[in-house]
Design a protein around this motif. Sequence first.
Motif, PDB file in Angstrom:
ATOM      1  N   ILE A   1      -0.372  -3.659  -4.290  1.00 17.73           N
ATOM      2  CA  ILE A   1      -0.967  -4.646  -3.382  1.00 17.73           C
ATOM      3  C   ILE A   1      -1.845  -5.648  -4.126  1.00 17.73           C
ATOM      4  O   ILE A   1      -1.863  -6.833  -3.792  1.00 17.73           O
TER       5      ILE A   1
ATOM      6  N   SER B   1     -10.836  -0.993  11.107  1.00 14.33           N
ATOM      7  CA  SER B   1     -12.216  -0.564  10.860  1.00 14.33           C
ATOM      8  C   SER B   1     -13.032  -1.651  10.147  1.00 14.33           C
ATOM      9  O   SER B   1     -14.095  -1.365   9.642  1.00 14.33           O
TER      10      SER B   1
ATOM     11  N   PHE C   1     -17.425  -4.489   2.802  1.00 15.22           N
ATOM     12  CA  PHE C   1     -18.137  -3.736   1.770  1.00 15.22           C
ATOM     13  C   PHE C   1     -19.625  -3.684   2.127  1.00 15.22           C
ATOM     14  O   PHE C   1     -20.302  -4.714   2.124  1.00 15.22           O
TER      15      PHE C   1
ATOM     16  N   LEU D   1       0.836  -1.205   0.000  1.00 18.42           N
ATOM     17  CA  LEU D   1       0.000   0.000   0.000  1.00 18.42           C
ATOM     18  C   LEU D   1       0.869   1.253   0.000  1.00 18.42           C
ATOM     19  O   LEU D   1       0.430   2.326  -0.403  1.00 18.42           O
TER      20      LEU D   1
ATOM     21  N   ARG E   1     -12.802 -13.177   4.793  1.00 14.91           N
ATOM     22  CA  ARG E   1     -12.631 -12.593   3.470  1.00 14.91           C
ATOM     23  C   ARG E   1     -11.157 -12.585   3.069  1.00 14.91           C
ATOM     24  O   ARG E   1     -10.813 -12.888   1.929  1.00 14.91           O
TER      25      ARG E   1
ATOM     26  N   PHE F   1      -8.310  -4.985   8.659  1.00 14.11           N
ATOM     27  CA  PHE F   1      -8.164  -3.605   9.118  1.00 14.11           C
ATOM     28  C   PHE F   1      -8.858  -3.386  10.454  1.00 14.11           C
ATOM     29  O   PHE F   1      -9.793  -4.098  10.809  1.00 14.11           O
TER      30      PHE F   1
ATOM     31  N   ALA G   1      -9.903   2.452   3.930  1.00 13.52           N
ATOM     32  CA  ALA G   1      -9.609   1.025   4.111  1.00 13.52           C
ATOM     33  C   ALA G   1     -10.486   0.153   3.209  1.00 13.52           C
ATOM     34  O   ALA G   1     -10.090  -0.948   2.829  1.00 13.52           O
ATOM     35  N   LEU G   2     -11.697   0.649   2.841  1.00 19.30           N
ATOM     36  CA  LEU G   2     -12.572  -0.128   1.949  1.00 19.30           C
ATOM     37  C   LEU G   2     -11.870  -0.399   0.626  1.00 19.30           C
ATOM     38  O   LEU G   2     -11.848  -1.522   0.128  1.00 19.30           O
TER      39      LEU G   2
ATOM     40  N   GLU H   1      -8.647  -0.137   0.057  1.00 19.39           N
ATOM     41  CA  GLU H   1      -7.426  -0.903   0.283  1.00 19.39           C
ATOM     42  C   GLU H   1      -7.754  -2.382   0.447  1.00 19.39           C
ATOM     43  O   GLU H   1      -7.028  -3.252  -0.046  1.00 19.39           O
ATOM     44  N   ALA H   2      -8.873  -2.662   1.119  1.00 20.53           N
ATOM     45  CA  ALA H   2      -9.285  -4.058   1.296  1.00 20.53           C
ATOM     46  C   ALA H   2      -9.584  -4.681  -0.072  1.00 20.53           C
ATOM     47  O   ALA H   2      -9.147  -5.794  -0.372  1.00 20.53           O
TER      48      ALA H   2
ATOM     49  N   ALA I   1     -13.518  -2.675   7.409  1.00 24.97           N
ATOM     50  CA  ALA I   1     -13.502  -2.403   5.973  1.00 24.97           C
ATOM     51  C   ALA I   1     -14.303  -3.435   5.185  1.00 24.97           C
ATOM     52  O   ALA I   1     -13.902  -3.850   4.101  1.00 24.97           O
TER      53      ALA I   1
ATOM     54  N   MET J   1      -5.524  -8.953   4.000  1.00 22.16           N
ATOM     55  CA  MET J   1      -5.375  -7.840   4.923  1.00 22.16           C
ATOM     56  C   MET J   1      -6.613  -7.677   5.784  1.00 22.16           C
ATOM     57  O   MET J   1      -7.731  -7.814   5.318  1.00 22.16           O
TER      58      MET J   1
END
Lengths: 344, 272
Positions: free
Chosen positions: A76, A87, A91, A55, A150, A85, B169-170, B172-173, A89, A83
């Motif tokens: 990446i 938060s 969807f 990243l 995921r 996170f 982060a969305l 990046e994920a 993250a 990965m």
Amino acid sequence: MTGIAITVEACGKTFADGTRALSPISFEIGAGESIAILGPSGCGKTTALRIIAGLEGPDPGGRVLFDGADVTPLPIERRNVGMVFQSYALFPNMSVIENVAYGLRVRGVPRQPRLGQAQEVLAMMRLAEFGGRRIDQLSGGQRQRVALARALAVKPRVLLLDEPLTALDAALREDLRAEIDGLLRTLRISSVYVTHDQAEAMVLGDRIIVMERGAIAQIGTPRDIYFRPASRFVASFVGTMNRLEGAIRGGVFETRAGRLPVDRADAAEAVAFFRPEAARLTPADGAPLRFRVARCHFLGAAQRVYLDAGEGAPALIADTDNRRTWQPGQETGLAVSASDLLFL
Amino acid sequence: MTQQSRFAVILVLPLAIFVAAFFLLPMAQLAMRSLFSGDGTLTYAAILATPRYLATLGATLGVAALTTILTLVLATVVALFLARTRFPGRGFVIALLTFPLAFPGVVVGFLVILLAGRQGLVGTVSQAVTGEKIVFAYSAAGLLVGYLYFSIPRVLLTVMAAAEKLDPALEEAARSLGAGPWRVLAHIVLPALGPALTASGALCFATAMGAFGTAFTLATNIDVLPMLIYTEFTLNANVAVASALSILLGAITWLALTIARSASGSGVAAAG
């Protein structure tokens, strides 16, 4: 799922505005090894993780190798890393199972097989019946387990976790920590786990990289880090550490509170460090070190006794058994084995 | 009636009177006129059967739809760029891009004439370069430029606010899972911006449907619905048709705004 070896070679990071987030650092991660990067906020641990992930690019001269192959120029999306996170993250426009299957969808796996594989990973994370849910119908702990599922669904070469438990409450954090530990042991996948929580680092890291101000302060097993800290920073950041100032003369450490025999060269100024559990409280008469009890916290399984170390000095802490009672002002002796004393 | 609900009624009363006097009564009269003066309900049938009216309706819908699509594309690109890039002068660029909000439709129309009118910049340059004078201010293209001019700032601000709220982060994920930039845009970013795009798009459409000032300044070679209503009413004194067209325009705009409201979850209104 077998892990790969990762080599980080002289990777520094200077941002566009000139701030240096990371001095050039180098370390290796063995295949299947789990590494915890531990440090206070702003120490560069997340930047280090993002460089491994792809990243962020390292400053010129830095390289990242996956199993010996240079992946530094790869973004990446071409590194096949998983990965997770802080938060989550996830969807929000996709259901739980669509989230888990997303990486397979991007790889062109047809709908039926990819949903099947996603369902298997969900079952592994004990989320089998949640596939059809919307993300906002899940609790924080469930969300982070979906995020793990995921990341794992694409069979990544390395699992990268950026403070994944920080947003959760304490009890849940401990449960999920144990779950992640089990997962890493079962899958034998290489992993890098960034955290500011030393307990997480100790539980999840085969080895811990302690970072301070953009540089590596120490790399070692949790036991190394705890028992043989390489610097005062590591000593005080990991666990509780007592600090005793004095001087060494003729094999004796002389302090305001008394004298301890040590096997060290003379020094006009010396600072000894020792852990609270290495401190033994003894009768005051004839004890090598003598203090007055400042206060005592009864914690149930143990009790923590604070000793007055004199004006301006932080109180010394001794963890003792839970039976004896201690009164403030009471005089007590303190003994520490020479092997438990660290001079840093 | 409890004391509390009586108090609530007192608070609502001024608004109720205002709505009744200045909104409901004229609306009712407009509807009555469209139904009972002239040919009655046949007026609506006549509108749909008259090629000139139909062509105007089509042109208006076409310009509004094209304005909406172009605005959404342009504003989304710029909004995404501005939301995630920090550079010196960024605040100035945003101020510049939202500058047209300060102008009424007439001034926007005037600006388009200065750009692409008979003495316009485009005409002068094209004549110097190719020998042929390009003038498009008074056609559908001119109208489109004018509408874009005042639509882009509104949509830009809405989409930018939504884009700034997106968790980086969305993306990046999604990338970590192997998605390239276009996939991230299509699968993650645009769906997340969906409500903002729908709301601001519907608003943009409604505004373009009803814009009068710009149309009045520019629409010499093209007829749009607000202009048609104006001419039927003032020049032809055809109150029945003007009323029916107004109701029609109102219905279309209201539908667009309803979509906007249900997408954004808050009140929005057309302007211009």
